[in-house]
Motif scaffolding. Structure first.
Motif, PDB file in Angstrom:
ATOM      1  N   PHE A 155      12.101  12.961  -8.566  1.00 32.77           N
ATOM      2  CA  PHE A 155      11.408  13.891  -9.467  1.00 32.77           C
ATOM      3  C   PHE A 155      10.992  13.168 -10.736  1.00 32.77           C
ATOM      4  N   LEU A 156       9.749  13.433 -11.194  1.00 25.85           N
ATOM      5  CA  LEU A 156       9.242  12.878 -12.440  1.00 25.85           C
ATOM      6  C   LEU A 156       8.638  13.990 -13.285  1.00 25.85           C
ATOM      7  N   ASP A 157       8.979  14.032 -14.573  1.00 28.06           N
ATOM      8  CA  ASP A 157       8.328  14.946 -15.501  1.00 28.06           C
ATOM      9  C   ASP A 157       6.857  14.576 -15.646  1.00 28.06           C
ATOM     10  N   LEU A 158       6.036  15.568 -15.969  1.00 25.71           N
ATOM     11  CA  LEU A 158       4.605  15.328 -16.121  1.00 25.71           C
ATOM     12  C   LEU A 158       4.260  14.539 -17.377  1.00 25.71           C
ATOM     13  N   ASP A 159       5.139  14.551 -18.376  1.00 29.40           N
ATOM     14  CA  ASP A 159       4.804  13.914 -19.653  1.00 29.40           C
ATOM     15  C   ASP A 159       5.542  12.594 -19.867  1.00 29.40           C
ATOM     16  N   LEU A 160       5.857  11.895 -18.798  1.00 31.66           N
ATOM     17  CA  LEU A 160       6.464  10.574 -18.953  1.00 31.66           C
ATOM     18  C   LEU A 160       5.420   9.498 -18.680  1.00 31.66           C
ATOM     19  N   PRO A 205      22.363   6.876  -0.851  1.00 30.57           N
ATOM     20  CA  PRO A 205      21.218   7.744  -0.565  1.00 30.57           C
ATOM     21  C   PRO A 205      21.571   9.227  -0.507  1.00 30.57           C
ATOM     22  N   ASP A 206      22.853   9.547  -0.385  1.00 26.53           N
ATOM     23  CA  ASP A 206      23.257  10.954  -0.311  1.00 26.53           C
ATOM     24  C   ASP A 206      23.694  11.509  -1.664  1.00 26.53           C
ATOM     25  N   GLN A 207      23.545  10.713  -2.719  1.00 26.93           N
ATOM     26  CA  GLN A 207      24.036  11.151  -4.029  1.00 26.93           C
ATOM     27  C   GLN A 207      22.887  11.534  -4.955  1.00 26.93           C
ATOM     28  N   VAL A 208      23.186  12.410  -5.885  1.00 28.63           N
ATOM     29  CA  VAL A 208      22.235  12.775  -6.933  1.00 28.63           C
ATOM     30  C   VAL A 208      22.309  11.692  -8.014  1.00 28.63           C
ATOM     31  N   ILE A 209      21.156  11.110  -8.348  1.00 30.29           N
ATOM     32  CA  ILE A 209      21.133  10.007  -9.309  1.00 30.29           C
ATOM     33  C   ILE A 209      20.188  10.360 -10.453  1.00 30.29           C
ATOM     34  N   LYS A 249      23.133  11.786 -26.054  1.00 29.83           N
ATOM     35  CA  LYS A 249      24.506  12.284 -26.029  1.00 29.83           C
ATOM     36  C   LYS A 249      25.455  11.131 -25.667  1.00 29.83           C
ATOM     37  N   PRO A 250      25.619  10.149 -26.565  1.00 29.23           N
ATOM     38  CA  PRO A 250      26.387   8.950 -26.231  1.00 29.23           C
ATOM     39  C   PRO A 250      27.867   9.207 -25.966  1.00 29.23           C
ATOM     40  N   PHE A 251      28.421  10.293 -26.493  1.00 31.76           N
ATOM     41  CA  PHE A 251      29.846  10.562 -26.300  1.00 31.76           C
ATOM     42  C   PHE A 251      30.098  11.572 -25.190  1.00 31.76           C
ATOM     43  N   GLU A 252      29.040  11.921 -24.479  1.00 28.24           N
ATOM     44  CA  GLU A 252      29.163  12.845 -23.364  1.00 28.24           C
ATOM     45  C   GLU A 252      28.431  12.231 -22.171  1.00 28.24           C
ATOM     46  N   ARG A 253      29.113  12.066 -21.055  1.00 25.33           N
ATOM     47  CA  ARG A 253      28.457  11.488 -19.886  1.00 25.33           C
ATOM     48  C   ARG A 253      27.546  12.549 -19.273  1.00 25.33           C
ATOM     49  N   ILE A 254      26.335  12.565 -19.767  1.00 27.92           N
ATOM     50  CA  ILE A 254      25.373  13.556 -19.307  1.00 27.92           C
ATOM     51  C   ILE A 254      24.094  12.841 -18.893  1.00 27.92           C
ATOM     52  N   GLY A 255      23.564  13.243 -17.761  1.00 28.49           N
ATOM     53  CA  GLY A 255      22.345  12.627 -17.266  1.00 28.49           C
ATOM     54  C   GLY A 255      21.108  13.284 -17.844  1.00 28.49           C
ATOM     55  N   GLN A 256      19.963  12.724 -17.485  1.00 30.09           N
ATOM     56  CA  GLN A 256      18.673  13.234 -17.939  1.00 30.09           C
ATOM     57  C   GLN A 256      17.817  13.465 -16.694  1.00 30.09           C
ATOM     58  N   THR A 257      17.259  14.672 -16.567  1.00 30.95           N
ATOM     59  CA  THR A 257      16.503  15.014 -15.360  1.00 30.95           C
ATOM     60  C   THR A 257      14.996  14.867 -15.534  1.00 30.95           C
ATOM     61  N   ARG A 290      22.548  19.156 -18.325  1.00 32.13           N
ATOM     62  CA  ARG A 290      24.004  19.229 -18.431  1.00 32.13           C
ATOM     63  C   ARG A 290      24.582  20.008 -17.243  1.00 32.13           C
ATOM     64  N   PHE A 291      23.912  21.064 -16.848  1.00 32.41           N
ATOM     65  CA  PHE A 291      24.350  21.846 -15.694  1.00 32.41           C
ATOM     66  C   PHE A 291      24.312  20.998 -14.424  1.00 32.41           C
ATOM     67  N   VAL A 292      23.234  20.230 -14.245  1.00 30.60           N
ATOM     68  CA  VAL A 292      23.133  19.355 -13.077  1.00 30.60           C
ATOM     69  C   VAL A 292      24.234  18.301 -13.104  1.00 30.60           C
ATOM     70  N   THR A 293      24.428  17.679 -14.262  1.00 30.82           N
ATOM     71  CA  THR A 293      25.436  16.625 -14.391  1.00 30.82           C
ATOM     72  C   THR A 293      26.817  17.110 -13.979  1.00 30.82           C
ATOM     73  N   ARG A 294      27.176  18.301 -14.417  1.00 30.84           N
ATOM     74  CA  ARG A 294      28.539  18.789 -14.202  1.00 30.84           C
ATOM     75  C   ARG A 294      28.742  19.518 -12.883  1.00 30.84           C
ATOM     76  N   ASN A 295      27.650  19.903 -12.219  1.00 35.59           N
ATOM     77  CA  ASN A 295      27.804  20.746 -11.030  1.00 35.59           C
ATOM     78  C   ASN A 295      27.173  20.186  -9.767  1.00 35.59           C
TER      79      ASN A 295
END
Length: 267
Positions: free
Chosen positions: A88-93, A108-112, A119-127, A160-165
């Motif tokens: 997935f790619l955002d339209l404005d990148l 290949p079976d993992q969400v990356i 958020k350097p002190f929180e392990r949170i991804g960016q979608t 954050r929801f994706v990262t944690r769930n």
């Protein structure tokens, strides 16, 4: 087959962004590939793009002051006629380098997800740029559908929801592959007054969360005053926007034009 997807709704972006994103992908990927846009309007989109309707979701997408949640449509057990992994790619990148490794990296079976330097002190991804197997996020969509507003309120940001769930947890792409424009490309104040935004050699994608768009990187200045020189920026101090807060914050909100952004962000 490498599968790239994006999503478009309403009138904020539309065909110019979709067509430009397709062109950037096509220049930076080894065929074969498929580019699919899930959208509510097919008009004006170049024929190479596989347009499919927005995936249905049986709830109203919550509207909050901070989080944006329509990507929840992509989390279902089915995603149009696609199967397997999708990127997935955002339209404005801006795509600045080869995307090939983003398909082969990790399990290949993992969400990356991309890394989130905000958020350097929180392990949170960016979608803004992330890879997932179609159907993998279906349990997460079920949680969301059960009470969308509660989820949006509790997690604030969709990433954050994706990262944690995400089922089975997440992995993160290597740090240099996906760069956040404001946090990783823009020089630290006051160097931003004299140095153009930098692009690391191994960067593949530059993302623009937080209301700063590629036009800012290309023209310089800042949001709402694109094209301002440093002299313009300083003369505008008495008229600085209230939303930017303090003088200190306003002075940090300046960037010189980035030639690499203008070269990459085109059809």
């Amino acid at each position: 087959m490498k599968q790239v997807i994006c999503i478009n709704w309403g009138t904020k972006y539309g065909p110019p962004f979709i067509n430009r994103l397709y062109a950037m992908v096509a220049r930076n990927i080894t065929p074969p590939f498929r580019f699919t846009c899930f959208t509510d309007n097919f008009a004006g989109i170049r024929p190479e793009v596989d347009c499919q309707p927005l995936p249905e979701i049986p709830v109203e997408i919550p509207k909050t002051k901070r989080g944006i949640w329509p990507k929840a449509r992509l989390w279902g057990p089915k995603l149009g006629d696609l199967t397997g992994n999708v990127l997935f790619l955002d339209l404005d990148l801006i795509v600045t380098g080869s995307l090939d490794d983003l398909f082969s990296y990790g399990d290949p079976d993992q969400v990356i997800l991309s890394r989130n330097p905000a958020k350097p002190f929180e392990r949170i991804g960016q979608t803004s740029c992330f890879r997932f197997p179609v159907g993998k996020l279906a349990p997460m969509q079920e949680i969301f559908i059960a009470n969308p507003m509660q989820v949006a309120t509790e997690y604030v940001w969709e990433q954050r929801f994706v990262t944690r769930n995400a089922p089975g947890g997440i992995d993160l792409f290597p740090r240099d592959w996906v760069q956040h424009f404001r946090y990783q490309c823009l020089p630290t104040f006051p160097l931003n007054w004299v140095m153009a935004p930098r692009l690391k050699r191994d960067t593949r994608v530059v993302i623009f969360p937080g209301g700063v768009y590629p036009e800012v990187a290309i023209r310089g200045g800042w949001v709402g005053r694109e094209g301002f020189t440093l002299a313009d920026h300083l003369r505008n101090i008495p008229n600085r926007p209230e939303k930017e807060g303090s003088l200190w914050r306003y002075l940090r909100h300046f960037t010189k034009p980035a030639a690499w952004a203008a070269e990459a962000w085109r059809e």
